[in-house]
Design a protein around this motif. Structure first.
Motif, PDB file in Angstrom:
ATOM      1  N   ARG A   1     -25.364  24.197  -1.017  1.00 22.35           N
ATOM      2  CA  ARG A   1     -25.284  22.747  -0.822  1.00 22.35           C
ATOM      3  C   ARG A   1     -23.813  22.404  -0.603  1.00 22.35           C
ATOM      4  NH1 ARG A   1     -27.621  17.545  -4.003  1.00 22.35           N
ATOM      5  NH2 ARG A   1     -25.750  16.272  -3.884  1.00 22.35           N
ATOM      6  N   HIS A   2     -23.563  21.621   0.435  1.00 24.47           N
ATOM      7  CA  HIS A   2     -22.205  21.133   0.713  1.00 24.47           C
ATOM      8  C   HIS A   2     -22.224  19.625   0.504  1.00 24.47           C
ATOM      9  CE1 HIS A   2     -20.496  24.857   2.443  1.00 24.47           C
ATOM     10  NE2 HIS A   2     -21.787  25.147   2.531  1.00 24.47           N
ATOM     11  N   GLU A   3     -21.431  19.180  -0.442  1.00 24.67           N
ATOM     12  CA  GLU A   3     -21.434  17.776  -0.856  1.00 24.67           C
ATOM     13  C   GLU A   3     -20.954  16.827   0.244  1.00 24.67           C
ATOM     14  OE1 GLU A   3     -22.804  16.746  -3.675  1.00 24.67           O
ATOM     15  OE2 GLU A   3     -23.201  18.834  -4.207  1.00 24.67           O
ATOM     16  N   ALA A   4     -21.369  15.591   0.111  1.00 25.76           N
ATOM     17  CA  ALA A   4     -20.963  14.529   1.032  1.00 25.76           C
ATOM     18  C   ALA A   4     -19.590  14.018   0.604  1.00 25.76           C
ATOM     19  CB  ALA A   4     -21.990  13.409   1.034  1.00 25.76           C
ATOM     20  N   VAL A   5     -18.550  14.767   0.979  1.00 27.83           N
ATOM     21  CA  VAL A   5     -17.169  14.408   0.675  1.00 27.83           C
ATOM     22  C   VAL A   5     -16.425  14.331   2.005  1.00 27.83           C
ATOM     23  CG1 VAL A   5     -15.070  15.112  -0.516  1.00 27.83           C
ATOM     24  CG2 VAL A   5     -17.305  15.617  -1.535  1.00 27.83           C
ATOM     25  N   PRO A   6     -15.927  13.138   2.379  1.00 28.16           N
ATOM     26  CA  PRO A   6     -15.279  13.008   3.691  1.00 28.16           C
ATOM     27  C   PRO A   6     -14.241  14.105   3.933  1.00 28.16           C
ATOM     28  CG  PRO A   6     -15.460  10.878   2.617  1.00 28.16           C
ATOM     29  CD  PRO A   6     -15.883  11.907   1.612  1.00 28.16           C
ATOM     30  N   PRO A   7     -14.226  14.683   5.139  1.00 26.01           N
ATOM     31  CA  PRO A   7     -14.964  14.274   6.330  1.00 26.01           C
ATOM     32  C   PRO A   7     -16.356  14.891   6.433  1.00 26.01           C
ATOM     33  CG  PRO A   7     -13.496  16.045   6.939  1.00 26.01           C
ATOM     34  CD  PRO A   7     -13.282  15.775   5.465  1.00 26.01           C
ATOM     35  N   ASN A   8     -16.772  15.694   5.457  1.00 27.24           N
ATOM     36  CA  ASN A   8     -18.093  16.329   5.475  1.00 27.24           C
ATOM     37  C   ASN A   8     -19.148  15.306   5.064  1.00 27.24           C
ATOM     38  OD1 ASN A   8     -20.293  18.030   5.238  1.00 27.24           O
ATOM     39  ND2 ASN A   8     -19.469  19.219   3.537  1.00 27.24           N
ATOM     40  N   ALA A   9     -20.172  15.138   5.913  1.00 27.97           N
ATOM     41  CA  ALA A   9     -21.242  14.188   5.613  1.00 27.97           C
ATOM     42  C   ALA A   9     -22.214  14.747   4.579  1.00 27.97           C
ATOM     43  CB  ALA A   9     -21.991  13.823   6.891  1.00 27.97           C
ATOM     44  N   GLY A  10     -22.147  16.056   4.329  1.00 31.88           N
ATOM     45  CA  GLY A  10     -23.060  16.706   3.395  1.00 31.88           C
ATOM     46  C   GLY A  10     -24.192  17.391   4.135  1.00 31.88           C
ATOM     47  N   HIS A  11     -24.498  18.622   3.746  1.00 31.66           N
ATOM     48  CA  HIS A  11     -25.618  19.356   4.333  1.00 31.66           C
ATOM     49  C   HIS A  11     -26.051  20.459   3.375  1.00 31.66           C
ATOM     50  CE1 HIS A  11     -22.082  21.699   5.594  1.00 31.66           C
ATOM     51  NE2 HIS A  11     -22.885  22.746   5.664  1.00 31.66           N
ATOM     52  N   VAL A  12     -27.221  21.037   3.647  1.00 34.92           N
ATOM     53  CA  VAL A  12     -27.766  22.129   2.847  1.00 34.92           C
ATOM     54  C   VAL A  12     -28.031  23.298   3.778  1.00 34.92           C
ATOM     55  CG1 VAL A  12     -29.658  22.886   1.354  1.00 34.92           C
ATOM     56  CG2 VAL A  12     -28.794  20.536   1.177  1.00 34.92           C
ATOM     57  N   ILE A  13     -27.523  24.475   3.400  1.00 36.45           N
ATOM     58  CA  ILE A  13     -27.769  25.683   4.179  1.00 36.45           C
ATOM     59  C   ILE A  13     -28.992  26.378   3.608  1.00 36.45           C
ATOM     60  CG2 ILE A  13     -26.844  27.900   4.964  1.00 36.45           C
ATOM     61  CD1 ILE A  13     -24.024  26.695   4.595  1.00 36.45           C
ATOM     62  N   MET A  14     -29.904  26.741   4.499  1.00 38.73           N
ATOM     63  CA  MET A  14     -31.173  27.360   4.125  1.00 38.73           C
ATOM     64  C   MET A  14     -31.354  28.649   4.924  1.00 38.73           C
ATOM     65  SD  MET A  14     -32.661  24.885   2.159  1.00 38.73           S
ATOM     66  CE  MET A  14     -34.408  25.261   2.188  1.00 38.73           C
ATOM     67  N   ALA A  15     -32.392  29.411   4.578  1.00 36.41           N
ATOM     68  CA  ALA A  15     -32.808  30.565   5.367  1.00 36.41           C
ATOM     69  C   ALA A  15     -34.324  30.514   5.510  1.00 36.41           C
ATOM     70  CB  ALA A  15     -32.386  31.869   4.707  1.00 36.41           C
ATOM     71  N   ASP A  16     -34.813  30.885   6.698  1.00 35.47           N
ATOM     72  CA  ASP A  16     -36.254  30.934   6.908  1.00 35.47           C
ATOM     73  C   ASP A  16     -36.822  32.170   6.198  1.00 35.47           C
ATOM     74  OD1 ASP A  16     -36.063  33.200   8.609  1.00 35.47           O
ATOM     75  OD2 ASP A  16     -36.274  32.033  10.441  1.00 35.47           O
ATOM     76  N   PRO A  17     -38.140  32.388   6.222  1.00 42.52           N
ATOM     77  CA  PRO A  17     -38.717  33.517   5.484  1.00 42.52           C
ATOM     78  C   PRO A  17     -38.194  34.898   5.891  1.00 42.52           C
ATOM     79  CG  PRO A  17     -40.424  31.932   5.980  1.00 42.52           C
ATOM     80  CD  PRO A  17     -39.185  31.493   6.736  1.00 42.52           C
ATOM     81  N   GLU A  18     -37.590  35.026   7.051  1.00 46.24           N
ATOM     82  CA  GLU A  18     -37.025  36.319   7.471  1.00 46.24           C
ATOM     83  C   GLU A  18     -35.503  36.354   7.378  1.00 46.24           C
ATOM     84  OE1 GLU A  18     -38.589  38.266  10.884  1.00 46.24           O
ATOM     85  OE2 GLU A  18     -40.658  37.821  10.325  1.00 46.24           O
ATOM     86  N   GLY A  19     -34.902  35.336   6.755  1.00 45.54           N
ATOM     87  CA  GLY A  19     -33.469  35.344   6.493  1.00 45.54           C
ATOM     88  C   GLY A  19     -32.599  34.698   7.548  1.00 45.54           C
ATOM     89  N   ASN A  20     -33.176  34.084   8.566  1.00 46.77           N
ATOM     90  CA  ASN A  20     -32.383  33.382   9.583  1.00 46.77           C
ATOM     91  C   ASN A  20     -31.860  32.081   9.014  1.00 46.77           C
ATOM     92  OD1 ASN A  20     -33.006  35.216  11.872  1.00 46.77           O
ATOM     93  ND2 ASN A  20     -35.084  34.487  11.487  1.00 46.77           N
ATOM     94  N   GLU A  21     -30.544  31.892   9.035  1.00 47.62           N
ATOM     95  CA  GLU A  21     -29.943  30.697   8.474  1.00 47.62           C
ATOM     96  C   GLU A  21     -30.197  29.474   9.351  1.00 47.62           C
ATOM     97  OE1 GLU A  21     -28.011  33.435   9.180  1.00 47.62           O
ATOM     98  OE2 GLU A  21     -27.538  34.235   7.205  1.00 47.62           O
TER      99      GLU A  21
END
Length: 148
Positions: free
Chosen positions: A124-144
């Motif tokens: 998880r990347h927090e919503a701290v300017p200049p970053n709006a905030g986002h979450v990094i995930m991976a699908d069931p086979e590990g693709n980000e």
């Protein structure tokens, strides 16, 4: 020279299990598994008619935007597994126009929904300017991919 027409774009994923990965991405994006060719009620029926042996029938799958707007995602079976970080990834834009805690709550809700369908939450990347905030995930086979 500029082309006279725009080109269609398809994203291709190497996969161990194209059918399962296609179902995950259909769920994640609100897409549908590509319907079988005209004249066939199912892919199984079409592949049987084309003479594809049963052991090869999960060698490819695709999902499409039911509105016909977004790109097609194609999944092809390969023998090797994923070995490194993606150089290109998809961003699923679920919090457009939201800021701060409201944005992060929307991202968290979508992350939880996708984890229930086989995704893995990575960062998880927090919503701290200049970053709006986002979450990094991976699908069931590990693709980000990112929830943005």
């Amino acid at each position: 020279m500029t082309p006279e027409i725009a080109r269609e774009v398809q994203f291709t994923f190497d996969s161990a299990d194209p059918g399962a990965l296609a179902l995950f991405w259909a769920e994640a994006l609100g897409y549908q598994v590509q319907p079988p060719p005209a004249g066939f009620e199912s892919w199984e029926q079409a592949l049987e008619a084309y003479g594809v042996p049963p052991e090869k029938r999960n060698s490819a799958s695709a999902v499409v935007d039911p509105r016909g707007v977004g790109p097609r995602l194609f999944f092809q079976q390969v023998p090797e597994g994923k070995t490194g970080k993606n150089r290109v990834h998809l961003d699923i834009r679920v919090a457009v126009g939201l800021v701060g805690e409201e944005r992060m709550a929307a991202l968290e809700a979508e992350a939880a929904r996708l984890v229930a369908h086989g995704a893995t939450r990575l960062e998880r990347h927090e919503a701290v300017p200049p970053n709006a905030g986002h979450v990094i995930m991976a699908d069931p086979e590990g693709n980000e991919f990112c929830l943005d």
